[in-house]
Design an enzyme around this catalytic site. Structure first.
Site, short mmCIF file in Angstrom:
data_model
loop_
_atom_site.label_atom_id
_atom_site.label_comp_id
_atom_site.label_asym_id
_atom_site.label_seq_id
_atom_site.Cartn_x
_atom_site.Cartn_y
_atom_site.Cartn_z
N HIS A 206 4.56 6.32 11.22
CA HIS A 206 5.55 5.50 11.38
C HIS A 206 7.01 6.26 11.59
O HIS A 206 8.30 6.08 11.90
CB HIS A 206 6.01 5.24 10.17
N GLU B 253 1.39 6.01 7.31
CA GLU B 253 2.84 6.07 7.13
C GLU B 253 4.18 6.94 7.86
O GLU B 253 5.13 7.26 8.27
CB GLU B 253 3.25 5.76 5.15
N GLY C 13 0.98 -1.06 -0.28
CA GLY C 13 0.02 0.21 0.05
C GLY C 13 0.97 1.35 -0.56
O GLY C 13 1.01 1.75 -0.56
N ALA C 14 1.78 1.23 0.59
CA ALA C 14 2.24 2.55 1.41
C ALA C 14 3.95 1.95 1.45
O ALA C 14 3.70 1.53 2.71
CB ALA C 14 1.88 3.71 1.56
N MET C 15 4.71 3.29 2.06
CA MET C 15 5.79 2.77 2.40
C MET C 15 6.22 3.73 3.26
O MET C 15 7.08 5.08 2.82
CB MET C 15 7.01 1.85 1.32
N GLU C 16 7.01 3.72 4.53
CA GLU C 16 6.87 5.01 5.52
C GLU C 16 8.63 5.69 5.32
O GLU C 16 9.39 6.18 6.61
CB GLU C 16 7.10 4.11 6.61
N ASN C 17 9.38 5.54 3.85
CA ASN C 17 10.91 5.82 3.89
C ASN C 17 10.89 7.01 4.74
O ASN C 17 10.38 8.22 4.20
CB ASN C 17 11.10 6.03 3.00
N1 BES Z 1 6.06 -1.03 6.74
C1 BES Z 1 4.63 -0.96 5.76
C2 BES Z 1 5.24 -1.16 4.04
C3 BES Z 1 5.69 -2.60 3.57
C4 BES Z 1 4.76 -3.28 4.37
C5 BES Z 1 6.76 -2.98 2.72
C6 BES Z 1 5.79 -5.28 3.58
C7 BES Z 1 7.13 -3.85 2.55
C8 BES Z 1 7.00 -4.73 3.13
C9 BES Z 1 4.34 -0.19 5.55
O1 BES Z 1 4.34 1.02 6.92
C10 BES Z 1 2.95 -0.34 5.72
O2 BES Z 1 2.08 -1.14 6.63
N2 BES Z 1 1.71 -0.39 4.58
C11 BES Z 1 0.48 -0.44 4.61
C12 BES Z 1 -0.39 0.04 5.09
C13 BES Z 1 -1.34 0.10 5.94
C14 BES Z 1 -1.94 1.26 6.27
C15 BES Z 1 -1.68 -0.69 7.50
C16 BES Z 1 0.35 -1.44 2.92
O3 BES Z 1 0.88 -1.40 2.68
O4 BES Z 1 -0.75 -2.49 3.15
ZN ZN Z 2 3.21 -0.13 8.80
#
Ligand code: BES
Ligand code: ZN
Length: 882
Positions: free
Chosen positions: A309, A306, A269-273
């Site tokens: 985080h 994000e 979905g997204a990434m917190e870099n």
């Molecule tokens: N850190 C994750 C993204 C991620 C997950 C990167 C697995 C690499 C491998 C991010 O903070 C996250 O949790 N994203 C969720 C959405 C969130 C609102 C629960 C996602 O991507 O589904």
């Molecule tokens: Zn997350």
């Protein structure tokens, strides 16, 4: 697998690294097929490591090594060894030293979308969990935290925008070339998984936010050119998130700039870099005629997640990947709280529990069950699960319930204070909760270690003469894979006793302080709580607000449940009472369908709903949830064994039809009176009205397909926002009527150029609840708009089919299973992460009736015998079959 089974990594084998990397300086020359990375690492022996004189083993994958030097001296090839996953430098100085390397890689050939890749012509990175090693050789583990400086260089025409973590330093042309560069510096030490860089032709929306202490932060949202008109909601969401974290947790942002980049090709979905969040554009782009209410709500929640985080994940990160819930469970808890404060808390809680029941409970009940903190893994990417995320958030919520809001806040402050800048563990987090409260959480810690959903049984006994009410609670936790024996859990249960007048009684338990929000703590296998001074027969309302993620079995009679449904002061349990009744009705209907008997109108339930619907003080979104029956997964989960998904579907539809008949007048009234006037806005009241209106339309259609189809088709034709369009289509796709395909065709003709709407079209097509669905979905794999490269497109078609279309996926002849297996096998070659995630849709096959179970198993086996198979898919499928 090709040769041998991939190795399993165990938490108990954790050792600190022998070396640390203090600073990293990267010089990256972007090129589609030969990107060059020069990296300079300041390496020191780790004082915390017991290993002396260890060789330096760096992680690396899909890299070409061009040179390596220590303290300026180029190493001969005899001094190091390269494998497909590592670079080992045999002898290193016993003091701090500098390592220089040049490596090459091809972003264009990166179909896994991990590391540096091209998304629709934009260079971008995804490094969590282990993607940085696909950019350059490194100690790619979260307990190695380094300060990064990055110089990016690219063709000005190809990539006019160059971004990386931290604050911008300098930029300029490379003289005598058509290239330019930008330098970014991140002052905060971070693990490599938080590294990011982006290069491409991007449009930008800008704004700013001034923090509580007066620091002005520049905000930027980058999108593909032409999409600038869809950034406003994401930008608003950034500002609300920043403000909320200051008030709710006292956390301020810490860099001069915060950026979000939206890309169309993204595994997650997204990434917190750090400072440079990269998003799946589905969770950024929104305007009324392209995004639904749900999209708006998701964007707000994911931007918040994000952003949050930055403190829970970035400033304090995880020591190792077993601690994933330290950042994810906690940050989900924080984003849930944020959404509760932005909108309706009651509604948010109900929605979160619906998700938990539909996704996490089945995981906990099947072959893929694992603790919130797993003890071992083969591929960490397989552990970004509903258990780590949603149950992980529930565990934090339970600690808040046990400590009380104020103490919990002090415990969080202590955590931020004590561990800022560190890579921490769950033990350290829980120690902060204990130290701030003086409460022992030793038994509570089992929530992190024991998998499975506890079942709590409740019996109540009122003694009129003694004026006592005895509440007996017992808990049971069934064995799960690898955990045959379980210990009792520490379960906080928010509770009320509702008197005949519908009001909560004053609670009085000998020896227990239950002032404030009454919470009782069940720690034993069985315990009786005696309430005193109970002058009339109470109806117990247990696990209010879903204070613990358990399955609760009560001895409440239907009339007690109806009473709670109408009067409980806890709105969650009002909803829950309705769900319990509905689950019972569907269960009954299943039995009747099996024996060919008719299904009567659920009179009392309908009457209670009618009364709820006529209460105009209630939030329309809450009403829409009251009108929504438990999901088919939820019902199947209750049955536990020998599930026939087609029968579950038919039974649920029958109850919906009977309910639709019984509530006909009310539903028609709702349909007429909830039309939202004026310009579209995603606020809680208008989105709530739309949700209620669509719930009513769904029930009308369930009881009278012809009338429902006509209403829905007219609604589709007259819709002026995407919520209404999708609301109409979602009803139509559940019906076997001519308007269904007509509307789907019109939708694609009108929106075929908008990739996010094409995704919605594929998802709708995947959800037609008919046994011929597998055929339709298979044909859509050949549709000109289908793409094996786009994770969103794959999830829309295949993910929706496997998770949202039980009738189609579980077609009796196994065609749904074969389709999923074929897709997984093919996709595994290009994108194992997404392939493994799709393979996870088999997670409940063991609870199916024998015929389907055998067919699903056969499909799983066909995946397992494929060669080669990625670690990702191998782990999911082998655990499923075990
Ligand atoms: N850190 C994750 C993204 C991620 C997950 C990167 C697995 C690499 C491998 C991010 O903070 C996250 O949790 N994203 C969720 C959405 C969130 C609102 C629960 C996602 O991507 O589904
Ligand atoms: Zn997350």
């Amino acid at each position: 697998m090709d040769t041998e089974k991939p190795p399993t990594i165990h938490l108990r084998n954790y050792k600190p690294p022998a070396h640390l990397i203090e600073t990293v300086s990267l010089d990256v020359k972007l090129h589609a097929t030969d990107t060059r990375v020069r990296s300079t690492l300041a390496i020191v022996p780790n004082p915390k490591s017991s290993i002396k004189n260890a060789p330096l083993v760096l992680d690396g994958e899909n890299l070409t090594l061009h040179s390596v030097a220590i303290d300026g001296d180029r190493l001969p090839s005899s001094s190091y060894a390269v494998t497909p996953t590592s670079l080992t430098i045999k002898a290193t100085p016993r003091k701090p030293f500098r390592l220089d390397m040049e490596t090459g890689l091809s972003p264009k050939d990166n179909t896994e979308l991990s590391g540096l890749y091209l998304s629709n012509g934009i260079y971008c990175t995804q490094c969590e969990a282990e993607g940085f090693r696909r950019i350059t050789y490194f100690l790619d583990r979260p307990d190695v935290m380094s300060r990064f400086t990055v110089r990016l260089e690219a063709d000005r025409a190809e990539a006019p925008v160059l971004l990386a973590n931290g604050n911008p330093k300098t930029e300029g042309d490379v003289p005598g070339t058509n290239r330019h560069f930008a330098v970014w510096d991140d002052p905060f030490p971070k693990p490599a998984y938080l590294f990011a860089m982006v290069g491409g032709d991007l449009a930008v929306a800008t704004d700013s936010f001034t923090t509580r202490s007066g620091r002005k932060v520049e905000l930027r949202v980058y999108v593909e050119p032409g999409k600038e008109d869809r950034c406003a909601w994401a930008m608003e969401s950034i500002k609300s998130s920043m403000a909320w974290d200051e008030t709710a947790f006292g956390r301020e942002y810490d860099l001069d700039i915060f950026m979000v980049v939206a890309v169309s090709m993204f595994n997650m979905g997204a990434m917190e870099n750090k400072g440079l969040n990269v998003f799946n554009d589905k969770y950024v782009l929104a305007k009324p005629d392209s995004a639904t209410d749900l999209d708006y709500i998701n964007i707000e929640a994911i931007i918040a997640h994000e952003y949050f985080h930055n403190w829970t994940g970035n400033r304090i990160t995880c020591r190792d990947w077993f601690q994933l819930c330290l950042k994810e469970g906690l940050t989900v808890f924080r984003d849930q709280e944020f959404s509760s404060d932005m909108r309706s808390r009651a509604v948010k809680r109900i929605q979160d529990v619906r998700t938990l029941r539909a996704q996490q409970f089945p995981e906990d009940a099947g072959p893929l069950a694992h603790p919130v903190r797993p003890a071992s893994y083969i591929e960490i990417n397989n552990f970004y699960t509903a258990t780590v995320y949603e149950k992980g958030a529930e565990v934090v919520r339970m600690m808040k319930t046990l400590l009380g809001a104020e103490t919990f806040r002090r415990a969080m402050d202590l955590y931020f204070d004590r561990h800022d800048g560190e890579a921490a563990t769950i033990e350290q987090f829980v120690a902060c909760m204990e130290d701030a409260s003086g409460k022992s959480l030793k038994q509570f810690f089992r929530w992190y270690e024991q998998s499975g959903t506890p079942e709590v049984t409740m019996r109540g006994k009122w003694n009129a003469k003694a004026k006592t009410f005895d509440l007996t609670l017992s808990q049971k936790l069934a064995p799960t894979p690898g955990q045959a024996k379980k210990e009792p859990m520490h379960i906080p249960l928010a509770i009320g006793l509702v008197g005949p007048n519908g009001h909560d009684m004053q609670l009085d338990i000998a020896g227990t302080d239950i002032s404030g929000e009454p919470v009782i703590e069940l720690k034993e296998k069985t315990k009786t709580f005696r309430f005193r001074n109970v002058g009339s027969r109470p109806v117990p309302s247990i696990n209010r607000g879903f204070s613990a993620p358990i399955k609760l079995r009560t001895d409440l009679a239907q009339k007690d449940l109806l009473f709670l449904m109408g009067s409980d002061s806890d709105s969650f349990n009002r909803w829950e009472a309705g769900q319990t009744i509905a689950r019972g009705l569907i269960g009954d209907a299943i039995k009747k369908l099996k024996s060919g008997r008719g299904i009567a109108e659920p009179k009392a339930y309908a009457a209670a709903l009618r009364q709820t619907l006529s209460d105009d003080r209630l939030d329309p979104q809450f009403l829409s949830l009251m009108l929504t029956l438990p999901t088919e997964q939820d019902v199947a989960g209750e049955m536990a064994r020998n599930v026939d998904p087609a029968l579950v579907h038919r039974a649920r539809e029958k109850i919906r039809a009977r309910l639709g008949e019984a509530l006909d007048g009310d539903l028609t009234r709702i349909w007429r009176t909830t039309k939202v006037a004026g310009a579209y806005a995603p606020d809680p009241d208008s989105s709530g009205k739309r949700a209620l209106r669509h719930a009513a339309l769904g029930l009308i259609a369930a009881s009278d397909a012809k009338r429902g189809a006509k209403l829905a088709f007219d609604h589709f034709l007259s819709a002026t926002n995407m919520t209404d369009t999708i609301g109409a289509l979602s009803v139509l796709t559940q019906l076997d009527v001519p308007q269904r395909d007509e509307a789907l065709e019109q939708f694609l003709a009108a929106n075929g150029k908008d990739h996010l709407l094409v995704d919605k079209w594929f998802a709708l097509n995947a959800q037609l609840p008919f046994p011929e669905a597998p055929r339709r979905v298979r044909d859509l794999l050949d549709h000109p708009q289908f793409s094996w490269q786009s994770p969103n497109r794959l999830r829309s078609l295949i993910g929706s089919f496997a998770t949202l279309n039980p009738v189609g996926f579980h077609a009796e002849d196994g065609a749904g299973y074969r389709l999923l297996a074929d897709v997984v096998i093919r996709l595994d070659r290009s994108n194992p992460q997404v392939a493994a995630r799709l393979a996870g849709s088999f997670k409940s096959y063991k609870s199916l009736e024998a015929g389907r179970r055998t067919l699903a198993r056969k499909a799983l086996k066909s995946i397992l015998k494929t060669e080669p198979l990625s670690r990702d898919t191998y782990e999911i499928v082998s655990r499923s079959i075990a």
